[in-house]
Design a protein around this motif. Structure first.
Motif, PDB file in Angstrom:
ATOM      1  N   LEU A   1    -100.403 -57.574 -42.795  1.00 50.64           N
ATOM      2  CA  LEU A   1    -100.595 -56.532 -43.810  1.00 50.64           C
ATOM      3  C   LEU A   1     -99.322 -56.338 -44.639  1.00 50.64           C
ATOM      4  O   LEU A   1     -99.376 -56.240 -45.870  1.00 50.64           O
ATOM      5  N   VAL A   2     -98.178 -56.296 -43.961  1.00 52.47           N
ATOM      6  CA  VAL A   2     -96.911 -56.123 -44.678  1.00 52.47           C
ATOM      7  C   VAL A   2     -96.681 -57.290 -45.634  1.00 52.47           C
ATOM      8  O   VAL A   2     -96.262 -57.110 -46.781  1.00 52.47           O
ATOM      9  N   ARG A   3     -96.998 -58.496 -45.174  1.00 50.36           N
ATOM     10  CA  ARG A   3     -96.820 -59.676 -46.035  1.00 50.36           C
ATOM     11  C   ARG A   3     -97.706 -59.606 -47.270  1.00 50.36           C
ATOM     12  O   ARG A   3     -97.290 -59.923 -48.376  1.00 50.36           O
ATOM     13  N   VAL A   4     -98.950 -59.182 -47.065  1.00 50.49           N
ATOM     14  CA  VAL A   4     -99.880 -59.044 -48.200  1.00 50.49           C
ATOM     15  C   VAL A   4     -99.349 -58.018 -49.203  1.00 50.49           C
ATOM     16  O   VAL A   4     -99.369 -58.228 -50.418  1.00 50.49           O
ATOM     17  N   LEU A   5     -98.874 -56.890 -48.682  1.00 59.17           N
ATOM     18  CA  LEU A   5     -98.342 -55.845 -49.566  1.00 59.17           C
ATOM     19  C   LEU A   5     -97.101 -56.314 -50.319  1.00 59.17           C
ATOM     20  O   LEU A   5     -96.920 -55.995 -51.498  1.00 59.17           O
TER      21      LEU A   5
ATOM     22  N   ASP B   1     -96.416 -59.432 -51.131  1.00 57.81           N
ATOM     23  CA  ASP B   1     -96.878 -60.379 -52.153  1.00 57.81           C
ATOM     24  C   ASP B   1     -97.469 -59.636 -53.349  1.00 57.81           C
ATOM     25  O   ASP B   1     -97.238 -59.999 -54.507  1.00 57.81           O
ATOM     26  N   GLU B   2     -98.240 -58.587 -53.062  1.00 57.21           N
ATOM     27  CA  GLU B   2     -98.839 -57.794 -54.135  1.00 57.21           C
ATOM     28  C   GLU B   2     -97.748 -57.116 -54.976  1.00 57.21           C
ATOM     29  O   GLU B   2     -97.837 -57.051 -56.203  1.00 57.21           O
ATOM     30  N   SER B   3     -96.706 -56.631 -54.293  1.00 53.91           N
ATOM     31  CA  SER B   3     -95.590 -55.993 -55.015  1.00 53.91           C
ATOM     32  C   SER B   3     -94.946 -56.981 -55.985  1.00 53.91           C
ATOM     33  O   SER B   3     -94.661 -56.652 -57.133  1.00 53.91           O
TER      34      SER B   3
ATOM     35  N   GLY C   1     -94.299 -58.568 -61.992  1.00 55.80           N
ATOM     36  CA  GLY C   1     -94.423 -59.385 -63.199  1.00 55.80           C
ATOM     37  C   GLY C   1     -95.096 -58.645 -64.334  1.00 55.80           C
ATOM     38  O   GLY C   1     -94.951 -59.011 -65.497  1.00 55.80           O
ATOM     39  N   ARG C   2     -95.864 -57.594 -64.026  1.00 54.32           N
ATOM     40  CA  ARG C   2     -96.545 -56.814 -65.073  1.00 54.32           C
ATOM     41  C   ARG C   2     -95.838 -55.487 -65.325  1.00 54.32           C
ATOM     42  O   ARG C   2     -96.404 -54.574 -65.919  1.00 54.32           O
ATOM     43  N   PHE C   3     -94.593 -55.404 -64.850  1.00 55.58           N
ATOM     44  CA  PHE C   3     -93.840 -54.150 -64.998  1.00 55.58           C
ATOM     45  C   PHE C   3     -93.725 -53.753 -66.462  1.00 55.58           C
ATOM     46  O   PHE C   3     -93.340 -54.568 -67.307  1.00 55.58           O
TER      47      PHE C   3
END
Length: 381
Positions: free
Chosen positions: A8-12, A14-16, A21-23
């Motif tokens: 779960l931490v890895r997924v989060l 990666d999502e971050s 990139g869309r900041f």
């Protein structure tokens, strides 16, 4: 409370990264809305996106926003901003002046180590903040009180001020005092402080001639640097130094120059040559041994200006020349202004009597091949 390796931490994470990139520019204020977001700030400054294409937009946006919000930021957050402004060599006056105003208002409450971090961007970018007339005297007063409690931070702050050609006399009395030196010698960072003090002492001799206070005991003098800077070593493959070295070898021969020579008080030079009055580069075998740069272990290394000037007056037909390859990282970002440490090095080499020949990357990047490089060097010399 989840372990760092959990799916779960890895997924989060990666999502971050993907969302970074869309900041959007309008989100700058969100980044600073709480201390928890200092990690977001670090992520932005460290991201490949920031390096590649959003750096200027983000910095412009921050420069517009920061002055209005600075008083609500913690010293930690401001130090974080200062750290990355310095790291990326961002000579943005509005950001730098905001940091300077923060220092002026809150300097007395700050630890010396935090002050050191906030002052560093000014010297790194070779930039005197607009409030320096008020700020520098205030920093001197703070250093007078706190010099003994944090010696390493003190000499770092002094170095920043020296790079900006500001010499706080009262603080110099303290750091060159026997008590300060004795205190430093018993610490784990004794050698690095001695390096800084040695360079500060050399700068006093070269640039602050009216100073009449205590000086560094010759027993403690060492070379500031004994070899090329870490940044130069790390970026060697991106440097034009290899091209210049090969062109110089073909142009004048290996017997006519030295590469990576360390000159007192500890400045690594790219190429050192001796030239006579007619403009001929001389083989080192024809230059009297006494007139060549002393080895790093020699006690002569700290005699500095007097020895070099005496040398050139005794040998009127000779002049030492330093060829300086100024690569991109030697300048502030998108600027022709050298970073503060490089600018001070150049000032000192000139004051020591060396002729300095600058080879900026903006000129070298237009050179194509060895023959053009040889033609370019011939013109420069």
């Amino acid at each position: 409370g989840l372990p760092g390796e959990s799916p779960l931490v890895r997924v989060l994470e990666d999502e971050s990264r993907s969302r970074l990139g869309r900041f959007n520019q309008k989100d700058v204020s969100m980044v600073f809305s709480s201390e928890a977001n200092n990690k977001a700030l670090e992520a932005i400054f460290s991201s490949q996106l920031f390096y590649e294409n959003r750096q200027e937009r983000f910095i412009r946006s921050m420069a517009e926003w920061l002055p209005r919000k600075a008083e609500n930021l913690t010293p930690y957050t401001m130090a974080l901003i200062a750290k990355y402004v310095a790291r990326h060599r961002l000579r943005e006056p509005r950001l730098l002046d905001t940091i300077a105003n923060f220092l002026l208002k809150r300097g007395e409450q700050l630890d010396s180590k935090v002050i050191q971090k906030l002052v560093f961007p000014f010297s790194r970018m070779n930039y005197r903040p607009s409030n320096h007339g008020e700020l520098f005297p205030k920093l001197e007063a703070i250093l007078e009180q706190k010099a003994g409690s944090s010696p390493l931070a003190t000499v770092n702050i002094l170095m920043s001020m020296f790079q900006l050609s500001h010499f706080p006399q009262t603080v110099l009395h303290q750091v060159f005092s026997p008590g300060f030196i004795t205190n430093v010698m018993s610490t784990p960072y004794a050698l690095i402080v001695r390096r800084y003090l040695s360079l500060l002492d050399a700068a006093v001799e070269l640039e602050f001639r009216e100073y009449s206070g205590p000086r560094l005991d010759p027993r403690y003098r060492v070379l500031m640097f004994e070899h090329a800077l870490t940044a130069d070593e790390a970026n060697r493959k991106y440097s034009y130094k290899g091209l210049v070295a090969e062109a110089l070898r073909q142009l004048v021969g290996e017997e006519c120059y030295r590469q990576d020579e360390v000159l007192p008080p500890g400045y690594c030079t790219d190429f050192l040559l001796w030239i006579n009055r007619s403009g001929t580069v001389l083989p080192l075998s024809r230059v009297p041994a006494a007139s060549r740069a002393p080895p790093a272990t020699s006690p002569v290394t700290m005699s500095l200006r007097s020895s070099v000037l005496a040398l050139t007056s005794d040998l009127q037909d000779f002049a030492p020349v330093v060829l300086s390859v100024n690569d991109k990282w030697h300048y502030c970002q998108n600027s022709d202004i050298l970073v503060g440490s490089r600018a001070m090095r150049d000032r000192h080499l000139r004051l020591l009597g060396y002729c300095l020949v600058q080879l900026p990357y903006t000129e070298l990047e237009k050179v194509s091949g060895i023959e053009e490089a040889k033609h370019y060097l011939r013109q420069k010399l």
